[in-house]
Design a protein around this motif. Structure first.
Motif, PDB file in Angstrom:
ATOM      1  N   LEU A  52       0.854  -1.177   0.000  1.00  0.00           N
ATOM      2  CA  LEU A  52       0.000   0.000   0.000  1.00  0.00           C
ATOM      3  C   LEU A  52       0.895   1.233   0.000  1.00  0.00           C
ATOM      4  O   LEU A  52       1.660   1.448   0.944  1.00  0.00           O
ATOM      5  CB  LEU A  52      -0.918  -0.006   1.223  1.00  0.00           C
ATOM      6  CG  LEU A  52      -1.903   1.124   1.377  1.00  0.00           C
ATOM      7  CD1 LEU A  52      -2.898   1.147   0.209  1.00  0.00           C
ATOM      8  CD2 LEU A  52      -2.663   0.999   2.688  1.00  0.00           C
ATOM      9  N   ASN A  53       0.839   1.993  -1.068  1.00  0.00           N
ATOM     10  CA  ASN A  53       1.644   3.219  -1.201  1.00  0.00           C
ATOM     11  C   ASN A  53       3.122   2.984  -0.912  1.00  0.00           C
ATOM     12  O   ASN A  53       3.772   3.766  -0.227  1.00  0.00           O
ATOM     13  CB  ASN A  53       1.100   4.317  -0.282  1.00  0.00           C
ATOM     14  CG  ASN A  53      -0.321   4.697  -0.612  1.00  0.00           C
ATOM     15  OD1 ASN A  53      -0.724   4.674  -1.773  1.00  0.00           O
ATOM     16  ND2 ASN A  53      -1.097   5.029   0.397  1.00  0.00           N
TER      17      ASN A  53
ATOM     18  N   THR B 198      -1.854   6.352  11.646  1.00  0.00           N
ATOM     19  CA  THR B 198      -1.716   7.163  10.438  1.00  0.00           C
ATOM     20  C   THR B 198      -2.864   6.860   9.478  1.00  0.00           C
ATOM     21  O   THR B 198      -3.511   5.807   9.558  1.00  0.00           O
ATOM     22  CB  THR B 198      -0.382   6.889   9.717  1.00  0.00           C
ATOM     23  OG1 THR B 198      -0.413   5.569   9.168  1.00  0.00           O
ATOM     24  CG2 THR B 198       0.806   7.053  10.661  1.00  0.00           C
ATOM     25  N   GLU B 199      -3.084   7.765   8.568  1.00  0.00           N
ATOM     26  CA  GLU B 199      -4.136   7.566   7.573  1.00  0.00           C
ATOM     27  C   GLU B 199      -3.875   6.309   6.747  1.00  0.00           C
ATOM     28  O   GLU B 199      -4.793   5.535   6.449  1.00  0.00           O
ATOM     29  CB  GLU B 199      -4.230   8.793   6.667  1.00  0.00           C
ATOM     30  CG  GLU B 199      -5.390   8.735   5.696  1.00  0.00           C
ATOM     31  CD  GLU B 199      -5.532  10.014   4.890  1.00  0.00           C
ATOM     32  OE1 GLU B 199      -5.930   9.905   3.713  1.00  0.00           O
ATOM     33  OE2 GLU B 199      -5.248  11.101   5.423  1.00  0.00           O
ATOM     34  N   GLN B 200      -2.623   6.080   6.396  1.00  0.00           N
ATOM     35  CA  GLN B 200      -2.276   4.904   5.609  1.00  0.00           C
ATOM     36  C   GLN B 200      -2.514   3.627   6.405  1.00  0.00           C
ATOM     37  O   GLN B 200      -3.044   2.642   5.871  1.00  0.00           O
ATOM     38  CB  GLN B 200      -0.815   4.982   5.148  1.00  0.00           C
ATOM     39  CG  GLN B 200      -0.412   3.786   4.302  1.00  0.00           C
ATOM     40  CD  GLN B 200       0.925   3.979   3.641  1.00  0.00           C
ATOM     41  OE1 GLN B 200       1.158   4.993   3.010  1.00  0.00           O
ATOM     42  NE2 GLN B 200       1.801   3.001   3.795  1.00  0.00           N
ATOM     43  N   ASP B 201      -2.140   3.609   7.681  1.00  0.00           N
ATOM     44  CA  ASP B 201      -2.369   2.425   8.512  1.00  0.00           C
ATOM     45  C   ASP B 201      -3.865   2.193   8.723  1.00  0.00           C
ATOM     46  O   ASP B 201      -4.325   1.047   8.756  1.00  0.00           O
ATOM     47  CB  ASP B 201      -1.658   2.557   9.852  1.00  0.00           C
ATOM     48  CG  ASP B 201      -0.143   2.561   9.706  1.00  0.00           C
ATOM     49  OD1 ASP B 201       0.373   2.131   8.648  1.00  0.00           O
ATOM     50  OD2 ASP B 201       0.531   3.009  10.657  1.00  0.00           O
TER      51      ASP B 201
ATOM     52  N   TYR C 135       2.644  -4.525   3.968  1.00  0.00           N
ATOM     53  CA  TYR C 135       1.814  -4.849   5.129  1.00  0.00           C
ATOM     54  C   TYR C 135       1.627  -6.360   5.212  1.00  0.00           C
ATOM     55  O   TYR C 135       1.371  -7.017   4.213  1.00  0.00           O
ATOM     56  CB  TYR C 135       0.432  -4.192   5.019  1.00  0.00           C
ATOM     57  CG  TYR C 135       0.438  -2.722   5.326  1.00  0.00           C
ATOM     58  CD1 TYR C 135       0.197  -2.264   6.614  1.00  0.00           C
ATOM     59  CD2 TYR C 135       0.692  -1.790   4.335  1.00  0.00           C
ATOM     60  CE1 TYR C 135       0.208  -0.907   6.902  1.00  0.00           C
ATOM     61  CE2 TYR C 135       0.702  -0.433   4.612  1.00  0.00           C
ATOM     62  CZ  TYR C 135       0.460  -0.006   5.894  1.00  0.00           C
ATOM     63  OH  TYR C 135       0.475   1.340   6.182  1.00  0.00           O
TER      64      TYR C 135
ATOM     65  N   GLN D  74      -6.104   2.927   6.528  1.00  0.00           N
ATOM     66  CA  GLN D  74      -6.547   2.381   5.249  1.00  0.00           C
ATOM     67  C   GLN D  74      -6.219   0.887   5.170  1.00  0.00           C
ATOM     68  O   GLN D  74      -7.038   0.085   4.707  1.00  0.00           O
ATOM     69  CB  GLN D  74      -5.893   3.130   4.091  1.00  0.00           C
ATOM     70  CG  GLN D  74      -6.407   2.723   2.740  1.00  0.00           C
ATOM     71  CD  GLN D  74      -5.771   3.537   1.618  1.00  0.00           C
ATOM     72  OE1 GLN D  74      -4.870   4.343   1.825  1.00  0.00           O
ATOM     73  NE2 GLN D  74      -6.215   3.297   0.402  1.00  0.00           N
TER      74      GLN D  74
ATOM     75  N   ARG E   8       3.516  -3.039   9.419  1.00  0.00           N
ATOM     76  CA  ARG E   8       3.990  -2.288   8.254  1.00  0.00           C
ATOM     77  C   ARG E   8       5.502  -2.344   8.268  1.00  0.00           C
ATOM     78  O   ARG E   8       6.147  -1.867   9.194  1.00  0.00           O
ATOM     79  CB  ARG E   8       3.530  -0.831   8.296  1.00  0.00           C
ATOM     80  CG  ARG E   8       4.077  -0.011   7.141  1.00  0.00           C
ATOM     81  CD  ARG E   8       3.720   1.472   7.195  1.00  0.00           C
ATOM     82  NE  ARG E   8       3.262   2.029   8.427  1.00  0.00           N
ATOM     83  CZ  ARG E   8       4.039   2.534   9.393  1.00  0.00           C
ATOM     84  NH1 ARG E   8       5.357   2.502   9.269  1.00  0.00           N
ATOM     85  NH2 ARG E   8       3.499   3.052  10.470  1.00  0.00           N
TER      86      ARG E   8
END
Length: 75
Positions: free
Chosen positions: A9-10, A60-63, A14, A65, A42
């Motif tokens: 992811l980005n 975080t926003e990514q985590d 993960y 997501q 991650r």
């Protein structure tokens, strides 16, 4: 009951492991769902851990997501 997997992811890797029941649980499941235990890492660092309650919430926003992706698989 136990499921595991991995995804990118980005640009981050993960890995996740979840204990999933056939029926949802209002008492123990995440958001009243079927997952009672979940760990997400991650790049080797634990960013989410749920064991019938939150030990580490995704920050975080990514985590968040990544958490949503796993949650969507089973709830």
């Amino acid at each position: 009951m136990w499921h595991e997997g991995k995804f990118d992811l980005n640009g981050a890797g993960y890995r996740w492991c979840a204990k999933v029941y056939d029926e949802p649980s209002e008492d123990y499941g995440i958001e009243g769902g079927r997952i009672s235990k979940l760990e997400i890492r991650r790049d080797g660092e634990t960013v989410c851990n749920y064991d019938r309650g939150w030990d580490i919430e995704p920050e975080t926003e990514q985590d968040q997501q990544a958490f949503a992706i796993v949650l969507h698989m089973f709830n």
